[in-house]
Design an enzyme around this catalytic site. Structure first.
Site, PDB file in Angstrom:
ATOM      1  N   LYS A 189       0.832  -1.205   0.000  1.00 55.29           N
ATOM      2  CA  LYS A 189       0.000   0.000   0.000  1.00 55.29           C
ATOM      3  C   LYS A 189       0.867   1.256   0.000  1.00 55.29           C
ATOM      4  O   LYS A 189       0.574   2.238  -0.705  1.00 55.29           O
ATOM      5  CB  LYS A 189      -0.929   0.006   1.209  1.00 55.29           C
ATOM      6  CG  LYS A 189      -1.784   1.269   1.340  1.00 55.29           C
ATOM      7  CD  LYS A 189      -2.628   1.530   0.097  1.00 55.29           C
ATOM      8  CE  LYS A 189      -3.365   2.864   0.178  1.00 55.29           C
ATOM      9  NZ  LYS A 189      -4.699   2.756   0.720  1.00 55.29           N
ATOM     10  N   LYS A 244      -1.353  11.308   5.667  1.00 54.41           N
ATOM     11  CA  LYS A 244      -1.015  10.298   6.676  1.00 54.41           C
ATOM     12  C   LYS A 244      -0.218   9.151   6.080  1.00 54.41           C
ATOM     13  O   LYS A 244       0.774   8.697   6.656  1.00 54.41           O
ATOM     14  CB  LYS A 244      -2.314   9.795   7.323  1.00 54.41           C
ATOM     15  CG  LYS A 244      -2.130   8.720   8.378  1.00 54.41           C
ATOM     16  CD  LYS A 244      -2.342   7.332   7.839  1.00 54.41           C
ATOM     17  CE  LYS A 244      -3.743   7.132   7.306  1.00 54.41           C
ATOM     18  NZ  LYS A 244      -3.958   5.754   6.810  1.00 54.41           N
TER      19      LYS A 244
END
Length: 295
Positions: free
Chosen positions: A169, A237
Site C-alpha cells: 500500500k 497520513k
C-alpha cells in the site's frame, strides 16, 4: 457468514453495504452514530468491540491509522478481550508495516489470525466493490477471508508475510501521489503558458504520458472538483508512514520527502478535506494561475 466490521467512514460504510447485499450478517461499530444508523437501516446490526470479538470469527477493521487499530484490538474491552481462538482479524486500514506485524504477533499469541489488507480504489472502488486488496499474512487466513475479498474488491493478492500488504500500500501511495504532483506541475506549466489545458490532456493521454492517474484527476481539476474520493488528509497520513518507514529501513526517498512537505503546505492552507487531485493547488499558488477549462 457473520462478520464484524469496525470503521464506517468514507470507505467502510459502502464496503459494509456490499457485504450486506451479498447476504452476509454484519455487526458494526463506529463512533459516528449517524453512520451506524445508516448501516443498521441497510440491514446491519450494532455491537461493541467486545461483542464483535465474542460473536464474529471474521472481523474487518477500516480506520484512519494504526494507533486506532491497536486501541480497538487491545484497549480496555477491546476486540481481543473476548475474541475466540481460530478467529481472524483483517485490518484493511493503511498503517505502517511495523504496526501490522505488532498486531499479528500479539494476536497469534492467543490463537487468532491477522491479515494486513489495505486497499486502493478510493470511495468509488469501495462503492462499486472493485477495490484492489493487498494482503500480508498467512495463506490459510487469506483463503478464509477470500470470500469477503471477492465481495469487496475486483482483485486480492497475498503479497507475503505479515506487513507485506502494508508495504504494498505504501508503494502504491508513493506512485499515486507523486504522479498527481508531477501531473499537477505539468498542467500548471501549460496553464501559465496560456494554452488550452483540456486540449493538452486530450493530446497526450493516448501516449506514454497517459495513465490512470491522469485520466482520473485532470478532468476533476479542469472542473475544479475537489470533492474527495481520496482526501488529502488520508494521503498525507500515508506519505508520513512512507517517510517514517523509509527512515527505519534506511531507504532514501528524495521525491517522496519533498511530496510530504507539499502536503504539509496544503495542510496549513486548509486543503486536507480536498480530493488528492487538489495537490494541484500547491503548484497553482506558486505560479499564480489555475488549471481550468477555457470559456
Amino acid at each position: 457468514m457473520k462478520i464484524g466490521f469496525i470503521g464506517l467512514g468514507i470507505m467502510g460504510r459502502p464496503m459494509v453495504k456490499n457485504l450486506l447485499l451479498a447476504g452476509a450478517e454484519v455487526i458494526v461499530s463506529d463512533l459516528n452514530q449517524e453512520a451506524v444508523k445508516d448501516v443498521v437501516a441497510a440491514g446491519g446490526k450494532e455491537g461493541s468491540y467486545a461483542e464483535i470479538g465474542a460473536q464474529c470469527d471474521k472481523i474487518i477493521i477500516m480506520v484512519p491509522n494504526g494507533a486506532i487499530t491497536k486501541a480497538i484490538l487491545f484497549g480496555e474491552n477491546g476486540v481481543a478481550s473476548t475474541i475466540q481462538p481460530g478467529s481472524i482479524v483483517c485490518d484493511m486500514s493503511s498503517v505502517t508495516p511495523v504496526e501490522s506485524r505488532e498486531c499479528y504477533t500479539k494476536l497469534k499469541e492467543i490463537g487468532v489470525g491477522f491479515l494486513d489488507a489495505p486497499v486502493s480504489g478510493g470511495e468509488p472502488g469501495a462503492v462499486a466493490g472493485t477495490l484492489a486488496i493487498m494482503v500480508g499474512g498467512e495463506q490459510a487466513h487469506f483463503d478464509a477471508m477470500k470470500e469477503c475479498f471477492d465481495i469487496l474488491g475486483s482483485s486480492a493478492l497475498l503479497i507475503g508475510d505479515s506487513g507485506s500488504g502494508s508495504v504494498a500500500k505504501l508503494v502504491n501511495q508513493i506512485i499515486v501521489n507523486n504522479t498527481i504532483a508531477v501531473v499537477s506541475e505539468a498542467f500548471v506549466f501549460a496553464a501559465k503558458a496560456g494554452v488550452d489545458c483540456e486540449k493538452v490532456y486530450d493530446a497526450i493521454r493516448g501516449g506514454l504520458a497517459g495513465s490512470a492517474v491522469l485520466d482520473a484527476k485532470i478532468p476533476m481539476i479542469l472542473e475544479r472538483n475537489f470533492k474527495p474520493g481520496g482526501p488529502i488528509r488520508i494521503n498525507h497520513k500515508d506519505i508520513k508512514n512512507v517517510v517514517e518507514t523509509a527512515h527505519t529501513i534506511d531507504v532514501p526517498i528524495p521525491y517522496t520527502a519533498q511530496l510530504y512537505e507539499i502536503l504539509q503546505t496544503l495542510k496549513l492552507h486548509g486543503h486536507m478535506g480536498d480530493d488528492h487531485g487538489g495537490i494541484v493547488q500547491y503548484f497553482e499558488a506558486l505560479a499564480d494561475v489555475k488549471v481550468e477549462k477555457k470559456n
